[in-house]
Each structure stands twice: as structure tokens, then as C-alpha cells.
Write a protein that holds these residues in place. Structure first.
Motif, PDB file in Angstrom:
ATOM      1  N   ARG A   1       0.669  -1.083  -0.329  1.00 31.62           N
ATOM      2  CA  ARG A   1      -0.105   0.121   0.202  1.00 31.62           C
ATOM      3  C   ARG A   1       1.095   1.183  -0.400  1.00 31.62           C
ATOM      4  O   ARG A   1       0.478   2.285  -0.674  1.00 31.62           O
ATOM      5  CB  ARG A   1      -0.935   0.257   1.576  1.00 31.62           C
ATOM      6  CG  ARG A   1      -1.951  -0.739   1.045  1.00 31.62           C
ATOM      7  CD  ARG A   1      -3.272  -0.003   2.272  1.00 31.62           C
ATOM      8  NE  ARG A   1      -3.559  -1.685   2.361  1.00 31.62           N
ATOM      9  CZ  ARG A   1      -3.888  -2.547   3.333  1.00 31.62           C
ATOM     10  NH1 ARG A   1      -3.098  -2.818   4.469  1.00 31.62           N
ATOM     11  NH2 ARG A   1      -4.915  -3.496   3.725  1.00 31.62           N
TER      12      ARG A   1
ATOM     13  N   ALA B   1       1.298   3.633  -3.033  1.00 33.18           N
ATOM     14  CA  ALA B   1       0.974   5.587  -2.632  1.00 33.18           C
ATOM     15  C   ALA B   1       2.561   6.388  -2.907  1.00 33.18           C
ATOM     16  O   ALA B   1       2.220   7.774  -3.307  1.00 33.18           O
ATOM     17  CB  ALA B   1       0.848   6.160  -1.148  1.00 33.18           C
ATOM     18  N   LYS B   2       3.019   5.821  -2.672  1.00 33.39           N
ATOM     19  CA  LYS B   2       4.560   6.711  -3.529  1.00 33.39           C
ATOM     20  C   LYS B   2       4.378   6.675  -4.949  1.00 33.39           C
ATOM     21  O   LYS B   2       5.017   7.500  -5.537  1.00 33.39           O
ATOM     22  CB  LYS B   2       6.026   5.525  -2.861  1.00 33.39           C
ATOM     23  CG  LYS B   2       6.883   6.319  -3.781  1.00 33.39           C
ATOM     24  CD  LYS B   2       8.253   6.043  -3.168  1.00 33.39           C
ATOM     25  CE  LYS B   2       9.141   6.010  -3.502  1.00 33.39           C
ATOM     26  NZ  LYS B   2      10.895   5.657  -2.904  1.00 33.39           N
TER      27      LYS B   2
ATOM     28  N   VAL C   1       2.028   6.763  -6.570  1.00 32.87           N
ATOM     29  CA  VAL C   1       0.337   7.944  -6.854  1.00 32.87           C
ATOM     30  C   VAL C   1       1.521   9.291  -7.022  1.00 32.87           C
ATOM     31  O   VAL C   1       1.290  10.744  -7.331  1.00 32.87           O
ATOM     32  CB  VAL C   1      -0.857   7.529  -6.071  1.00 32.87           C
ATOM     33  CG1 VAL C   1      -1.314   9.238  -5.790  1.00 32.87           C
ATOM     34  CG2 VAL C   1      -1.278   6.925  -6.391  1.00 32.87           C
ATOM     35  N   ALA C   2       2.295   9.310  -5.301  1.00 32.96           N
ATOM     36  CA  ALA C   2       3.175  10.871  -5.475  1.00 32.96           C
ATOM     37  C   ALA C   2       3.989  11.138  -6.757  1.00 32.96           C
ATOM     38  O   ALA C   2       4.410  12.512  -6.679  1.00 32.96           O
ATOM     39  CB  ALA C   2       3.922  10.178  -4.317  1.00 32.96           C
TER      40      ALA C   2
ATOM     41  N   ASP D   1       2.267  12.439  -9.492  1.00 33.12           N
ATOM     42  CA  ASP D   1       1.766  13.532  -9.435  1.00 33.12           C
ATOM     43  C   ASP D   1       2.859  14.835 -10.061  1.00 33.12           C
ATOM     44  O   ASP D   1       2.284  15.992 -10.274  1.00 33.12           O
ATOM     45  CB  ASP D   1       1.339  14.369  -8.160  1.00 33.12           C
ATOM     46  CG  ASP D   1       0.323  13.137  -7.318  1.00 33.12           C
ATOM     47  OD1 ASP D   1      -0.856  12.884  -8.217  1.00 33.12           O
ATOM     48  OD2 ASP D   1      -0.010  13.178  -6.491  1.00 33.12           O
TER      49      ASP D   1
ATOM     50  N   GLY E   1      -7.081   1.530  -9.002  1.00 39.18           N
ATOM     51  CA  GLY E   1      -6.749   2.359  -9.415  1.00 39.18           C
ATOM     52  C   GLY E   1      -6.986   2.992 -10.785  1.00 39.18           C
ATOM     53  O   GLY E   1      -7.661   2.211 -11.604  1.00 39.18           O
TER      54      GLY E   1
ATOM     55  N   GLU F   1      -4.921   8.084  -9.042  1.00 38.12           N
ATOM     56  CA  GLU F   1      -6.240   7.940  -8.075  1.00 38.12           C
ATOM     57  C   GLU F   1      -5.362   7.079  -6.998  1.00 38.12           C
ATOM     58  O   GLU F   1      -4.389   6.172  -7.743  1.00 38.12           O
ATOM     59  CB  GLU F   1      -6.947   7.868  -8.857  1.00 38.12           C
ATOM     60  CG  GLU F   1      -7.797   8.661  -9.002  1.00 38.12           C
ATOM     61  CD  GLU F   1      -9.208   8.688  -9.465  1.00 38.12           C
ATOM     62  OE1 GLU F   1     -10.130   7.455  -8.687  1.00 38.12           O
ATOM     63  OE2 GLU F   1      -9.838   9.824 -10.214  1.00 38.12           O
ATOM     64  N   PRO F   2      -5.219   7.617  -5.610  1.00 33.49           N
ATOM     65  CA  PRO F   2      -5.146   6.782  -4.913  1.00 33.49           C
ATOM     66  C   PRO F   2      -5.540   4.998  -5.354  1.00 33.49           C
ATOM     67  O   PRO F   2      -6.200   5.057  -5.332  1.00 33.49           O
ATOM     68  CB  PRO F   2      -5.584   7.164  -3.603  1.00 33.49           C
ATOM     69  CG  PRO F   2      -5.509   8.288  -3.401  1.00 33.49           C
ATOM     70  CD  PRO F   2      -6.032   9.056  -5.394  1.00 33.49           C
TER      71      PRO F   2
ATOM     72  N   THR G   1      -7.296   0.897  -3.973  1.00 32.69           N
ATOM     73  CA  THR G   1      -7.562   0.796  -2.867  1.00 32.69           C
ATOM     74  C   THR G   1      -7.589  -0.817  -3.496  1.00 32.69           C
ATOM     75  O   THR G   1      -7.496  -1.516  -4.360  1.00 32.69           O
ATOM     76  CB  THR G   1      -9.221   1.922  -3.096  1.00 32.69           C
ATOM     77  OG1 THR G   1      -9.733   1.387  -3.942  1.00 32.69           O
ATOM     78  CG2 THR G   1      -9.251   2.706  -2.915  1.00 32.69           C
TER      79      THR G   1
END
Length: 118
Positions: A11, A15-16, A18-19, A22, A51, A59-60, A62
Motif C-alpha cells: 500500500r 501511495a508513493k 501516486v505521489a 503527481d 486505481g 488516483e490512490p 484501493t
């Protein structure tokens, strides 16, 4: 012997990722990103993360499947430790694909676009 990463570590890696998306220049995203649903099946943990990629980014992820029940446009299958290594830049995507450590089920066009973004 390979060490298996935990679900929590996976997870955190997603998340990393996703960052990192960005941080991609908006112009590059506009050129290479098309809206796609993405699934990442972590084979050794028997978990699937979902995602969505779009012009605004990624997007994050799930563990909840998309409400429409459709299959993801881009399906990634990877072991937990390889996912963490890939996101951390310790595993090269092309080498991992060639070595069979990562499997991607996507259209040829999507593969080319992903290659430019990862």
C-alpha cells in the motif's frame, strides 16, 4: 531467498507511485496519459489493488473493485517485494518484464504510454 513484503508495504509503495505521478510535468501527462483503470495483483499476497489513471494524475489505489464490475484496462501482476523495489527505483521495469517478474496485460498503445511515464 526473496523476502516477501507485507500488504501495508505494498500500500505504501502504491501511495508513493501516486505521489511520483503527481510530479510528472503536466505537459507530459497531457501527451501520454489517457484515462485508464488499473489493477495491480500482488501474486504472493493474493491481493488486488485498483486505481485510475487520468490527465490529473493517478488516483490512490484501493482494494475495492470498481463499482461497474468491469475488468481493468491495464492489469499488472507482480510479487510484493518486486512491487516495492520497482517503485523505489531498485528494479528496472523493462528488465523485470523480460525476466518474467512483472506481467502487464494491456494494449500495445497503453504499454508504450506507460513506458514513457514510469
Amino acid at each position: 531467498m526473496r523476502i516477501m513484503a507485507s500488504v501495508e508495504e505494498c500500500r505504501a509503495a502504491l501511495a508513493k507511485l501516486v505521489a511520483q505521478f503527481d510530479e510528472i510535468d503536466e505537459e507530459d501527462r497531457a501527451k501520454h496519459v489517457v484515462e485508464r483503470t488499473v489493477s495491480a495483483r500482488v501474486s504472493d499476497l493474493d491481493v488486488i489493488f485498483y486505481g485510475r489513471l487520468h490527465h490529473g494524475g493517478l488516483e490512490p489505489f484501493t482494494e475495492e473493485p470498481p463499482p461497474d464490475g468491469k475488468s481493468a484496462d491495464v492489469k499488472l501482476t507482480i510479487a510484493s517485494d518486486d512491487l516495492v523495489a520497482l517503485v523505489d527505483g531498485e528494479l528496472d521495469l523493462a528488465r523485470a518484464l523480460l525476466g518474467g517478474r512483472v506481467k502487464i496485460d494491456a494494449s500495445f498503445g497503453d504499454l508504450l504510454r506507460l513506458r514513457r511515464l514510469i
